[in-house]
Design an enzyme around this catalytic site. Structure first.
Site, short mmCIF file in Angstrom:
data_model
loop_
_atom_site.label_atom_id
_atom_site.label_comp_id
_atom_site.label_asym_id
_atom_site.label_seq_id
_atom_site.Cartn_x
_atom_site.Cartn_y
_atom_site.Cartn_z
CG ASP A 1 -0.35 -0.04 2.54
OD1 ASP A 1 0.76 -0.60 2.67
OD2 ASP A 1 -0.96 0.47 3.50
CB SER B 1 -6.19 -2.57 11.35
OG SER B 1 -5.89 -1.28 10.89
CB SER B 2 -6.14 -2.52 17.50
OG SER B 2 -4.74 -2.36 17.65
CD GLU C 1 -2.10 4.27 12.90
OE1 GLU C 1 -1.10 3.67 13.33
OE2 GLU C 1 -3.10 3.69 12.45
CG ASP D 1 -3.71 -0.99 8.58
OD1 ASP D 1 -3.79 -1.89 7.72
OD2 ASP D 1 -2.86 -1.00 9.48
CE1 TYR E 1 3.82 -1.61 7.92
CE2 TYR E 1 4.49 0.69 8.12
CZ TYR E 1 3.66 -0.28 7.59
OH TYR E 1 2.67 0.09 6.71
#
Length: 378
Positions: free
Chosen positions: A36, A129-130, A163, A175, A224
């Site tokens: 993505d 994906s909390s 984020e 997400d 990540y």
């Protein structure tokens, strides 16, 4: 995860009822991992677990929030407050709330202060994906409370900015878009460059299972962000704006890049192709073919992108030996979290329990079957 009943009711917290609510489901990415933020294709689906936000505006610039949900950093929630305009990183789960108000202001959407109560049955660090469910659910509540002119896709972009900005997690659009648009029983086929999307139903004889490894991950730190930086460096060396611009014919040139950049590029290019092939398999009702693509995706994530773990590899290996499972792969950013499985319809719960029991014995970890959720689970 502590259930919604373990945080005081809104009225008990703030002495008045909420005037707006918002919620967002979690997601399991079926295939299309780490594509993505490279302008590629993804295919997430919604999971039953959700985050819920109750909210009431205040007459001043104070934000008060309370939750029972553990944050991405592992803190156990609680109650906290801050003044609008004073957002600052480093307050655990509250950073996601602060990130939302800062991102809204930077996008030109004004809100006043507010009181909020957040509950969730989404486990943090499980790859479902909390964090995006929290930001999207909060934005939906704020949209209702303050009459914000914010359609679903722009709302997802603000959630991503929350984020990327204050929280410091360089997540892509997958997400927040999935938490906004995906539905259970279908894959959300999304082109992350154009944001064109459509829902593609699962094959009739297939269902989704998700098994948590018992190892949490955290997108705001470590590997990540490093992977994203590696992709950006590869783009610079190859003279492209995004890895989406590369085709399979470009792989020989990419493989001459310094290690490990060539392997990172190979994963992204081949993963985009696997998403397209999986969509075709879903449309043809071919669950077995889709399952083989799941396994190929996991091998690529393990060997070329290097985001798997011994625990995730063990779950995928055990799933591959189960007659009810068409295919399995890690889901989410990796470095812990969960495995998503494509399973024969009606057998996902039983298969998940079988695999979890063997995995627990062999790994010493405490797994959890997240999808389908256990009966009676909040």
């Amino acid at each position: 995860m502590v259930g919604a009943g373990h945080v005081p009711r809104f009225e008990a917290l703030y002495g008045r009822p909420p005037t707006a609510t918002g919620e967002a489901h979690g997601r399991a990415n079926l295939i299309g991992e780490h594509t993505d933020y490279n302008g590629g294709y993804v295919l997430p689906t919604a999971v039953p677990q959700r985050t819920r936000v109750e909210l009431a505006p205040r007459t001043d610039g104070l934000v008060q929030a309370a939750t029972d949900a553990p944050g991405a950093g592992g803190d156990r929630g609680g109650a906290a407050a801050y003044a609008l305009g004073s957002e600052a990183r480093g307050r655990g789960w509250l950073d996601y709330v602060q990130g939302v108000t800062l991102a809204l202001r930077e996008a030109g959407h004004a809100t006043g202060g507010f009181d909020a109560r957040v509950t969730s049955d989404l486990p943090a660090g499980a790859g479902l994906s909390s964090s995006a469910a929290l930001t999207v659910g909060l934005l939906r509540a704020l949209r209702a409370a303050f009459g914000l002119d914010l359609a679903d896709v722009p709302l997802a972009r603000v959630a991503q900015a929350a984020e990327n900005g204050l929280v410091g997690a360089r997540v892509g659009i997958l997400d927040p878009i999935a938490c906004t648009l995906a539905e259970e029983g279908s894959g959300l086929f999304l082109d992350t460059r154009s944001l064109a999307w459509e829902l593609v139903p699962l094959p009739a004889d297939a269902a989704v299972g998700v098994l948590h490894s018992g190892v949490a991950h955290d997108h705001a730190h470590g590997g990540y962000n490093a992977r994203r930086a590696e992709c950006e460096r590869a783009c610079e060396l190859l003279g492209v704006s995004e890895l989406r611009d590369l085709a399979p014919d470009d792989l020989p040139r990419a493989e001459r890049l310094p290690e490990p950049l060539g392997r990172r590029v190979r994963h992204v290019v081949t993963e985009n192709a696997r998403v397209l092939e999986t969509v075709a398999a879903f449309r043809a009702g071919d669950a077995a073919r889709a399952g083989r693509l799941f396994l190929a995706s996991h091998r690529s994530l393990r060997d070329d992108y290097e985001v798997s773990t011994t625990e995730l590899d063990l779950i995928v290996a055990l799933a591959s030996e189960d007659d009810a499972v068409h295919g399995a792969r890690l889901t989410g950013g990796g470095f812990g979290g969960s495995v998503v499985m494509l399973v024969r319809a009606g057998e996902a719960a039983a298969a998940g329990r079988r695999i979890a029991a063997t995995y627990a014995r062999r790994s010493g970890r405490t797994p959890a079957v997240l999808v389908p959720p256990e009966r009676g689970a909040e």
